[in-house]
Design an enzyme around this catalytic site. Sequence first.
Site, PDB file in Angstrom:
ATOM      1  N   LYS A 114      -9.983  -1.456   2.037  1.00  0.00           N
ATOM      2  CA  LYS A 114     -10.700  -1.377   3.320  1.00  0.00           C
ATOM      3  C   LYS A 114     -11.622  -0.149   3.348  1.00  0.00           C
ATOM      4  O   LYS A 114     -12.773  -0.236   3.737  1.00  0.00           O
ATOM      5  CB  LYS A 114      -9.713  -1.279   4.498  1.00  0.00           C
ATOM      6  CG  LYS A 114      -8.668  -2.369   4.547  1.00  0.00           C
ATOM      7  CD  LYS A 114      -7.790  -2.251   5.796  1.00  0.00           C
ATOM      8  CE  LYS A 114      -6.947  -0.998   5.867  1.00  0.00           C
ATOM      9  NZ  LYS A 114      -5.914  -0.883   4.817  1.00  0.00           N
ATOM     10  N   ARG A 173      -3.318  -0.794  14.377  1.00  0.00           N
ATOM     11  CA  ARG A 173      -2.252  -1.077  13.424  1.00  0.00           C
ATOM     12  C   ARG A 173      -1.001  -1.623  14.101  1.00  0.00           C
ATOM     13  O   ARG A 173      -0.026  -1.903  13.429  1.00  0.00           O
ATOM     14  CB  ARG A 173      -1.879   0.210  12.707  1.00  0.00           C
ATOM     15  CG  ARG A 173      -2.094   0.152  11.200  1.00  0.00           C
ATOM     16  CD  ARG A 173      -2.352   1.546  10.727  1.00  0.00           C
ATOM     17  NE  ARG A 173      -1.944   1.845   9.410  1.00  0.00           N
ATOM     18  CZ  ARG A 173      -2.742   2.470   8.538  1.00  0.00           C
ATOM     19  NH1 ARG A 173      -3.989   2.752   8.845  1.00  0.00           N
ATOM     20  NH2 ARG A 173      -2.290   2.802   7.373  1.00  0.00           N
ATOM     21  N   ARG A 221      -4.372   6.241  -7.391  1.00  0.00           N
ATOM     22  CA  ARG A 221      -5.489   6.768  -6.590  1.00  0.00           C
ATOM     23  C   ARG A 221      -5.550   8.301  -6.635  1.00  0.00           C
ATOM     24  O   ARG A 221      -4.527   8.970  -6.537  1.00  0.00           O
ATOM     25  CB  ARG A 221      -5.322   6.307  -5.141  1.00  0.00           C
ATOM     26  CG  ARG A 221      -6.369   6.880  -4.208  1.00  0.00           C
ATOM     27  CD  ARG A 221      -6.494   6.099  -2.945  1.00  0.00           C
ATOM     28  NE  ARG A 221      -5.342   6.240  -2.056  1.00  0.00           N
ATOM     29  CZ  ARG A 221      -5.267   5.622  -0.881  1.00  0.00           C
ATOM     30  NH1 ARG A 221      -6.241   4.828  -0.485  1.00  0.00           N
ATOM     31  NH2 ARG A 221      -4.206   5.764  -0.115  1.00  0.00           N
ATOM     32  N   ARG A 248      -2.649  11.885  -2.887  1.00  0.00           N
ATOM     33  CA  ARG A 248      -2.091  11.970  -1.537  1.00  0.00           C
ATOM     34  C   ARG A 248      -0.569  11.956  -1.614  1.00  0.00           C
ATOM     35  O   ARG A 248      -0.003  11.185  -2.371  1.00  0.00           O
ATOM     36  CB  ARG A 248      -2.561  10.766  -0.700  1.00  0.00           C
ATOM     37  CG  ARG A 248      -3.818  11.035   0.060  1.00  0.00           C
ATOM     38  CD  ARG A 248      -4.397   9.785   0.669  1.00  0.00           C
ATOM     39  NE  ARG A 248      -3.494   9.048   1.545  1.00  0.00           N
ATOM     40  CZ  ARG A 248      -3.856   7.989   2.260  1.00  0.00           C
ATOM     41  NH1 ARG A 248      -5.095   7.550   2.198  1.00  0.00           N
ATOM     42  NH2 ARG A 248      -2.989   7.360   3.027  1.00  0.00           N
ATOM     43  N   ARG A 299       5.380   2.445   3.589  1.00  0.00           N
ATOM     44  CA  ARG A 299       4.127   2.061   4.266  1.00  0.00           C
ATOM     45  C   ARG A 299       3.957   0.544   4.264  1.00  0.00           C
ATOM     46  O   ARG A 299       3.462  -0.035   5.235  1.00  0.00           O
ATOM     47  CB  ARG A 299       2.933   2.748   3.588  1.00  0.00           C
ATOM     48  CG  ARG A 299       2.890   4.245   3.906  1.00  0.00           C
ATOM     49  CD  ARG A 299       2.042   5.022   2.910  1.00  0.00           C
ATOM     50  NE  ARG A 299       0.640   4.705   2.968  1.00  0.00           N
ATOM     51  CZ  ARG A 299      -0.215   4.919   1.960  1.00  0.00           C
ATOM     52  NH1 ARG A 299       0.221   5.436   0.818  1.00  0.00           N
ATOM     53  NH2 ARG A 299      -1.474   4.627   2.099  1.00  0.00           N
TER      54      ARG A 299
HETATM   55  P1  AMP Z   1      -4.265   5.426   5.834  1.00  0.00           P
HETATM   56  O1  AMP Z   1      -5.187   6.487   5.327  1.00  0.00           O
HETATM   57  O2  AMP Z   1      -4.976   4.362   6.608  1.00  0.00           O
HETATM   58  O3  AMP Z   1      -3.391   4.869   4.741  1.00  0.00           O
HETATM   59  O4  AMP Z   1      -3.295   6.145   6.882  1.00  0.00           O
HETATM   60  C1  AMP Z   1      -2.452   7.196   6.487  1.00  0.00           C
HETATM   61  C2  AMP Z   1      -1.383   7.433   7.535  1.00  0.00           C
HETATM   62  O5  AMP Z   1      -1.993   7.821   8.766  1.00  0.00           O
HETATM   63  C3  AMP Z   1      -0.521   6.229   7.882  1.00  0.00           C
HETATM   64  O6  AMP Z   1       0.533   6.017   6.976  1.00  0.00           O
HETATM   65  C4  AMP Z   1      -0.033   6.631   9.278  1.00  0.00           C
HETATM   66  O7  AMP Z   1       0.967   7.626   9.198  1.00  0.00           O
HETATM   67  C5  AMP Z   1      -1.277   7.284   9.876  1.00  0.00           C
HETATM   68  N1  AMP Z   1      -2.122   6.282  10.552  1.00  0.00           N
HETATM   69  C6  AMP Z   1      -3.335   5.828  10.139  1.00  0.00           C
HETATM   70  N2  AMP Z   1      -3.821   4.919  10.997  1.00  0.00           N
HETATM   71  C7  AMP Z   1      -2.888   4.784  11.983  1.00  0.00           C
HETATM   72  C8  AMP Z   1      -2.806   3.988  13.154  1.00  0.00           C
HETATM   73  N3  AMP Z   1      -3.772   3.128  13.505  1.00  0.00           N
HETATM   74  N4  AMP Z   1      -1.688   4.111  13.909  1.00  0.00           N
HETATM   75  C9  AMP Z   1      -0.708   4.969  13.594  1.00  0.00           C
HETATM   76  N5  AMP Z   1      -0.714   5.740  12.502  1.00  0.00           N
HETATM   77  C10 AMP Z   1      -1.803   5.668  11.697  1.00  0.00           C
END
Ligand code: AMP
Length: 216
Positions: free
Chosen positions: A13, A88, A127, A160, A171
């Site tokens: 994405k 989400r 990654r 990360r 996740r």
């Molecule tokens: P991502 O970079 O999209 O993988 O997000 C990393 C982390 O940020 C996730 O595992 C959540 O802890 C938090 N996070 C990102 N987007 C959301 C969301 N829409 N709602 C809640 N937590 C989020």
Amino acid sequence: MRLVFLGPPGAGKGTQAVMLSERRGILHLSTGDILRENVKRRTEIGKKAKSFMEKGELVPDDMVIEMMIETIKTGNKDKGFILDGFPRTLYQAKKIDGELEGLNLPIDTVFYFKTSIDIVIFRLTGRRLCKDCGANYHIKNMPPKKEDVCDKCGGELYQRKDDSEETIKKRLEVYNSQTEELIGYYRGKGILKELSGDLDADVVYEEIFGILKKDL
Ligand code: AMP
């Protein structure tokens, strides 16, 4: 053009959002990036979000919703925006839909990146990101020219914390239990378009571009 990119972590994405944003000038809003920036700057949001993120859990809904509404309101939306990794949960989706309708900025299209679990794990475990400019690499698929050094800005690459195998598992569980139901929610609204997140980034981009081109 107001888009949502929906799919599991590692579906590509973010890669597609960066491509579309760089080539077409559409504002890219990644909740994960915004939260990580807050953690780095040790803001109040960052301090509250950090432990949830490290465990691979979702940050509480109301905090994320408020943060995203503020970001959408203040961003340059002349060409529209892409919500990447947001909403989400069903609660976030309903809440943001209500807000955006109130602002006369409803979501037009939701791209669902359907992706195999093996591919997700391969992509996330390999990654690497640049500490300075955030550019994305993969140790096998897209390695930097010099190990651990960013091709674009010379910054140091890092992994990360939540890209460890154990946290990736968490996740994915969170995605299955809390996010997957959004597919049905947006399908019901008639705005869902399904793509294969397994394909190469250029192929996926062409598909997205083909769907959007009449409006770009
Ligand atoms: P991502 O970079 O999209 O993988 O997000 C990393 C982390 O940020 C996730 O595992 C959540 O802890 C938090 N996070 C990102 N987007 C959301 C969301 N829409 N709602 C809640 N937590 C989020």
